[in-house]
Design a protein around this motif. Structure first.
Motif, PDB file in Angstrom:
ATOM      1  N   ASP A 103       0.820  -1.212   0.000  1.00  0.00           N
ATOM      2  CA  ASP A 103       0.000   0.000   0.000  1.00  0.00           C
ATOM      3  C   ASP A 103       0.854   1.263   0.000  1.00  0.00           C
ATOM      4  O   ASP A 103       0.355   2.368   0.230  1.00  0.00           O
ATOM      5  CB  ASP A 103      -0.937   0.000   1.218  1.00  0.00           C
ATOM      6  CG  ASP A 103      -2.105  -0.946   1.003  1.00  0.00           C
ATOM      7  OD1 ASP A 103      -2.338  -1.335  -0.157  1.00  0.00           O
ATOM      8  OD2 ASP A 103      -2.769  -1.299   1.980  1.00  0.00           O
ATOM      9  N   ILE A 104       2.130   1.095  -0.221  1.00  0.00           N
ATOM     10  CA  ILE A 104       3.078   2.198  -0.305  1.00  0.00           C
ATOM     11  C   ILE A 104       3.732   2.100  -1.680  1.00  0.00           C
ATOM     12  O   ILE A 104       4.029   0.992  -2.129  1.00  0.00           O
ATOM     13  CB  ILE A 104       4.146   2.061   0.812  1.00  0.00           C
ATOM     14  CG1 ILE A 104       3.520   2.307   2.191  1.00  0.00           C
ATOM     15  CG2 ILE A 104       5.339   2.978   0.598  1.00  0.00           C
ATOM     16  CD1 ILE A 104       3.082   3.727   2.444  1.00  0.00           C
ATOM     17  N   PRO A 105       3.941   3.221  -2.362  1.00  0.00           N
ATOM     18  CA  PRO A 105       4.564   3.126  -3.688  1.00  0.00           C
ATOM     19  C   PRO A 105       6.028   2.691  -3.611  1.00  0.00           C
ATOM     20  O   PRO A 105       6.720   2.969  -2.637  1.00  0.00           O
ATOM     21  CB  PRO A 105       4.444   4.552  -4.232  1.00  0.00           C
ATOM     22  CG  PRO A 105       4.230   5.423  -3.052  1.00  0.00           C
ATOM     23  CD  PRO A 105       3.547   4.587  -2.010  1.00  0.00           C
ATOM     24  N   LEU A 120       6.835   5.667 -10.252  1.00  0.00           N
ATOM     25  CA  LEU A 120       6.339   5.266  -8.937  1.00  0.00           C
ATOM     26  C   LEU A 120       5.197   4.281  -9.152  1.00  0.00           C
ATOM     27  O   LEU A 120       4.242   4.586  -9.860  1.00  0.00           O
ATOM     28  CB  LEU A 120       5.792   6.473  -8.172  1.00  0.00           C
ATOM     29  CG  LEU A 120       6.766   7.468  -7.561  1.00  0.00           C
ATOM     30  CD1 LEU A 120       6.018   8.389  -6.605  1.00  0.00           C
ATOM     31  CD2 LEU A 120       7.893   6.770  -6.846  1.00  0.00           C
ATOM     32  N   ASP A 122       2.133   2.536  -7.762  1.00  0.00           N
ATOM     33  CA  ASP A 122       1.138   2.515  -6.692  1.00  0.00           C
ATOM     34  C   ASP A 122       0.650   1.076  -6.528  1.00  0.00           C
ATOM     35  O   ASP A 122       1.009   0.195  -7.311  1.00  0.00           O
ATOM     36  CB  ASP A 122      -0.006   3.474  -7.054  1.00  0.00           C
ATOM     37  CG  ASP A 122      -0.805   3.891  -5.827  1.00  0.00           C
ATOM     38  OD1 ASP A 122      -0.475   3.449  -4.706  1.00  0.00           O
ATOM     39  OD2 ASP A 122      -1.774   4.665  -5.987  1.00  0.00           O
ATOM     40  N   THR A 123      -0.196   0.860  -5.565  1.00  0.00           N
ATOM     41  CA  THR A 123      -0.698  -0.489  -5.298  1.00  0.00           C
ATOM     42  C   THR A 123      -1.302  -1.101  -6.556  1.00  0.00           C
ATOM     43  O   THR A 123      -2.147  -0.477  -7.204  1.00  0.00           O
ATOM     44  CB  THR A 123      -1.775  -0.439  -4.193  1.00  0.00           C
ATOM     45  OG1 THR A 123      -1.267   0.337  -3.117  1.00  0.00           O
ATOM     46  CG2 THR A 123      -2.143  -1.826  -3.724  1.00  0.00           C
ATOM     47  N   LEU A 143      12.634   4.889  -3.456  1.00  0.00           N
ATOM     48  CA  LEU A 143      12.121   5.481  -2.218  1.00  0.00           C
ATOM     49  C   LEU A 143      12.714   4.812  -0.985  1.00  0.00           C
ATOM     50  O   LEU A 143      12.910   5.453   0.040  1.00  0.00           O
ATOM     51  CB  LEU A 143      10.593   5.360  -2.145  1.00  0.00           C
ATOM     52  CG  LEU A 143       9.790   6.292  -3.030  1.00  0.00           C
ATOM     53  CD1 LEU A 143       9.668   5.729  -4.431  1.00  0.00           C
ATOM     54  CD2 LEU A 143       8.417   6.549  -2.449  1.00  0.00           C
TER      55      LEU A 143
ATOM     56  N   LYS B  71      -6.026   4.665   1.037  1.00  0.00           N
ATOM     57  CA  LYS B  71      -6.306   3.281   1.429  1.00  0.00           C
ATOM     58  C   LYS B  71      -6.447   3.192   2.948  1.00  0.00           C
ATOM     59  O   LYS B  71      -6.293   4.189   3.650  1.00  0.00           O
ATOM     60  CB  LYS B  71      -5.157   2.398   0.955  1.00  0.00           C
ATOM     61  CG  LYS B  71      -4.987   2.420  -0.562  1.00  0.00           C
ATOM     62  CD  LYS B  71      -4.211   1.259  -1.063  1.00  0.00           C
ATOM     63  CE  LYS B  71      -4.290   1.199  -2.578  1.00  0.00           C
ATOM     64  NZ  LYS B  71      -3.718   2.433  -3.204  1.00  0.00           N
ATOM     65  N   HIS B 106       1.885  11.813  -1.927  1.00  0.00           N
ATOM     66  CA  HIS B 106       2.089  10.367  -1.839  1.00  0.00           C
ATOM     67  C   HIS B 106       2.790   9.844  -3.087  1.00  0.00           C
ATOM     68  O   HIS B 106       3.670   8.999  -3.002  1.00  0.00           O
ATOM     69  CB  HIS B 106       0.736   9.676  -1.676  1.00  0.00           C
ATOM     70  CG  HIS B 106       0.842   8.224  -1.317  1.00  0.00           C
ATOM     71  ND1 HIS B 106       1.494   7.778  -0.176  1.00  0.00           N
ATOM     72  CD2 HIS B 106       0.374   7.102  -1.936  1.00  0.00           C
ATOM     73  CE1 HIS B 106       1.426   6.454  -0.123  1.00  0.00           C
ATOM     74  NE2 HIS B 106       0.764   6.021  -1.174  1.00  0.00           N
ATOM     75  N   LEU B 107       2.405  10.378  -4.255  1.00  0.00           N
ATOM     76  CA  LEU B 107       2.938   9.862  -5.525  1.00  0.00           C
ATOM     77  C   LEU B 107       3.626  10.946  -6.346  1.00  0.00           C
ATOM     78  O   LEU B 107       3.786  10.807  -7.553  1.00  0.00           O
ATOM     79  CB  LEU B 107       1.798   9.228  -6.344  1.00  0.00           C
ATOM     80  CG  LEU B 107       1.171   7.970  -5.732  1.00  0.00           C
ATOM     81  CD1 LEU B 107      -0.153   7.642  -6.401  1.00  0.00           C
ATOM     82  CD2 LEU B 107       2.119   6.783  -5.835  1.00  0.00           C
ATOM     83  N   GLU B 134      10.861  11.336   0.667  1.00  0.00           N
ATOM     84  CA  GLU B 134      11.172  10.542  -0.528  1.00  0.00           C
ATOM     85  C   GLU B 134       9.983  10.458  -1.483  1.00  0.00           C
ATOM     86  O   GLU B 134      10.167  10.306  -2.686  1.00  0.00           O
ATOM     87  CB  GLU B 134      11.676   9.144  -0.133  1.00  0.00           C
ATOM     88  CG  GLU B 134      10.644   8.182   0.433  1.00  0.00           C
ATOM     89  CD  GLU B 134      10.332   8.418   1.898  1.00  0.00           C
ATOM     90  OE1 GLU B 134      10.895   9.355   2.478  1.00  0.00           O
ATOM     91  OE2 GLU B 134       9.500   7.673   2.462  1.00  0.00           O
ATOM     92  N   ALA B 138      11.287  11.099  -5.532  1.00  0.00           N
ATOM     93  CA  ALA B 138      11.862   9.863  -6.093  1.00  0.00           C
ATOM     94  C   ALA B 138      11.783   9.809  -7.618  1.00  0.00           C
ATOM     95  O   ALA B 138      12.638   9.207  -8.259  1.00  0.00           O
ATOM     96  CB  ALA B 138      11.174   8.640  -5.483  1.00  0.00           C
ATOM     97  N   VAL B 139      10.769  10.437  -8.196  1.00  0.00           N
ATOM     98  CA  VAL B 139      10.589  10.335  -9.645  1.00  0.00           C
ATOM     99  C   VAL B 139      11.740  10.995 -10.402  1.00  0.00           C
ATOM    100  O   VAL B 139      12.242  10.454 -11.395  1.00  0.00           O
ATOM    101  CB  VAL B 139       9.244  10.978 -10.063  1.00  0.00           C
ATOM    102  CG1 VAL B 139       9.159  11.129 -11.572  1.00  0.00           C
ATOM    103  CG2 VAL B 139       8.080  10.149  -9.534  1.00  0.00           C
ATOM    104  N   LEU B 177      19.921   8.971  -3.062  1.00  0.00           N
ATOM    105  CA  LEU B 177      19.961   7.790  -2.195  1.00  0.00           C
ATOM    106  C   LEU B 177      20.723   6.663  -2.885  1.00  0.00           C
ATOM    107  O   LEU B 177      20.650   6.485  -4.091  1.00  0.00           O
ATOM    108  CB  LEU B 177      18.540   7.338  -1.841  1.00  0.00           C
ATOM    109  CG  LEU B 177      17.690   8.377  -1.111  1.00  0.00           C
ATOM    110  CD1 LEU B 177      16.330   7.777  -0.741  1.00  0.00           C
ATOM    111  CD2 LEU B 177      18.389   8.915   0.124  1.00  0.00           C
ATOM    112  N   PRO B 282       1.482   1.083   6.071  1.00  0.00           N
ATOM    113  CA  PRO B 282       0.496   1.759   6.916  1.00  0.00           C
ATOM    114  C   PRO B 282      -0.036   0.826   8.000  1.00  0.00           C
ATOM    115  O   PRO B 282      -0.293  -0.346   7.748  1.00  0.00           O
ATOM    116  CB  PRO B 282      -0.619   2.115   5.934  1.00  0.00           C
ATOM    117  CG  PRO B 282       0.026   2.121   4.592  1.00  0.00           C
ATOM    118  CD  PRO B 282       1.118   1.110   4.651  1.00  0.00           C
TER     119      PRO B 282
END
Lengths: 154, 316
Positions: A103-105, A120, A122-123, A143, B71, B106-107, B134, B138-139, B177, B282
């Motif tokens: 559930d985390i990218p 990235l 996603d789920t 990440l 989620k 988040h993304l 991050e 990250a992208v 990183l 999570p």
């Protein structure tokens, strides 16, 4: 070992295929760099042709089918902040598919930062990358760089 | 954490490690006060509500808003972020400014940053100083983040400023990183930090903020920074250093000499305590409990006591 003729999709099958590789190719399976270079020159034009893995073994003739099954041979699952399998061995020319089940990218990003990087994920997202040249391709998650793994293309 | 008194600079017998231990177990609603390097604490609501003196100020740390996450256990991170904004707006002392310690998005999508910026427009928390997580970089190794949020920063997003006698340093430990590694500052940033701190008197209170913890919380889950020791070495001469981090979505504290480390709540979702789950994904909690595990960090500086008081305040 005898179950190789039956292509199945579980991690068991992948695990036992690694055993087969180890048994057949000996050091080749694990000390890839030098061997892979030789493979490059001798199979430079064989991208997409059957795997090195399948050819050297007499036992491998009926076992060629697992190599042809994408569910078995070229899928990496990202789950619980880890790539499974951590080392995937494929025939050069094979497309590897990563699926993020967390559930985390995450990403699959080659350690040299150039060869490949996924967006990235996603789920549920998938990423496809074809490895045309034999070699060892270490990669990580951009990440969470403690997540490391590698692709070995033969 | 040890129970003994290690640094009792004021010789007043205050056992700060003991207090911290209490703090860690008591959870929210406890304030920590740093007075000349010694920690005191009080339960929220029982504290000394003295009228603010000239020079006193409050600022807020928010973290890990993860706009775009949808989620379990939080399908509406925009709503919980709005609740954090409401909480900021209800603070008795309006914050001088706000620190956001990363994972805004988040993304790393532009519309996620748009949503965050829009929500922050409703916050009466003063100027917002960001440092990336991050999930923001990250992208493209931070290019789009720095274009949008890097104004006024040096290098790859590093920033320092002074406010009423307190020196603030924003570090970035989520760029460049390395495979197999943790958070990373890099030699250029550490050189910059060295120069930045060089002219300061050791009595200057210093507040350092960055996304990933600058101490080894749990390296197995990536909860640490590979070269943080080089930064901490530059900070050890100061009498009072407060390090504020995010990333781990839970409140943890640690004292090391004159350096105190704090991690903040997320406004989006909690994460498990170190090592208590197979992975740091999570933490799924019942809906009724979620708001008790999200929150903001309120930090007050009292000039009369040369003290920073930190309050972890949950949304529910």
């Amino acid at each position: 070992m005898m179950e190789h003729g039956a292509p199945r999709t579980g991690p068991e099958t992948r695990a036992s295929r690694r055993w087969l590789l180890a048994g057949l190719a000996g050091m080749t399976a694990f000390f890839g760099a030098a061997v892979a270079e030789r493979a490059t020159s001798s199979h430079a034009s064989t991208a997409g042709t059957p795997a090195v893995v399948a050819t050297p073994s007499p036992q491998a003739s009926p076992a060629a089918s697992p190599m042809a099954s994408p569910a078995v041979a070229n899928r990496v699952t990202i789950s619980n902040f880890a790539f499974t399998p951590a080392t995937i061995e494929i025939a050069a020319g094979t497309e590897v598919t990563w699926t993020n089940q967390d559930d985390i990218p995450h990403t699959a990003t080659s350690n040299d930062g150039k060869t490949f990087t996924s967006p990235l994920l996603d789920t549920g997202d998938e990423f496809h990358q074809r490895f045309t040249k034999p070699g060892t391709y270490p990669y990580h998650c951009a990440l969470h760089p403690f997540m490391t793994a590698k692709v070995i293309a033969r | 954490m040890a129970d003994e008194i290690i640094h009792d600079h004021h010789h007043d017998g205050i056992d700060r490690r003991g207090f911290l231990k209490c703090m860690a177990w008591a959870g929210t609603g406890v304030a920590l006060t740093f007075s000349g390097g010694v920690v005191t604490s009080h339960i929220l609501g029982q504290g000394v509500a003295a009228a603010p003196a000239t020079g006193d100020f409050t600022f807020v740390q928010i973290s890990d808003s993860h706009i775009g996450f949808h989620k379990a256990p939080n399908t509406d991170v925009t709503a919980t972020f709005q609740q954090a904004v409401d909480k900021i707006n209800r603070l008795p002392t309006p914050p001088a400014f706000t620190l956001h310690t990363g994972d805004l998005s988040h993304l790393q999508k532009l519309d996620e940053w748009d949503t965050l910026d829009q929500l922050l427009k409703g916050a009466k928390g003063g100027e917002v100083f960001f440092t990336p997580g991050e999930h923001d970089v990250a992208v493209d190794n931070g290019k789009s983040y720095l274009t949008r949020y890097g104004k006024g920063t040096t290098g790859e997003g590093w920033r320092s400023f002074d406010y009423k006698g307190v020196h603030f340093v924003g570090l970035v430990n989520v760029l460049n990183l390395k495979a197999g590694g943790l958070g990373y500052l890099g030699p250029e940033q550490i050189d910059w930090l060295k120069q930045d701190l060089a002219g300061l008197s050791s009595s200057t209170p210093v507040v350092v903020y960055a996304h990933i913890p600058l101490w080894a919380v749990y390296p197995k889950w990536g909860w640490g920074t590979d070269d943080s020791e080089q930064a901490l070495a530059l900070l050890r001469r100061f009498g009072s250093v407060t390090v504020l981090n995010g990333h781990i979505h839970q409140v943890l504290h640690k004292i090391e000499g004159n350096i105190t480390f704090h991690t903040a709540y997320s406004t989006a979702f909690p994460q498990p305590a170190p090592g208590t789950a197979p992975a740091p994904g999570p933490l799924v909690v019942p809906a009724g409990k979620l708001k008790q595990m999200l929150g903001i960090h309120e930090v007050s500086y009292r000039v009369s006591q040369n003290a920073l008081a930190i309050v972890d305040s949950t949304l529910g």
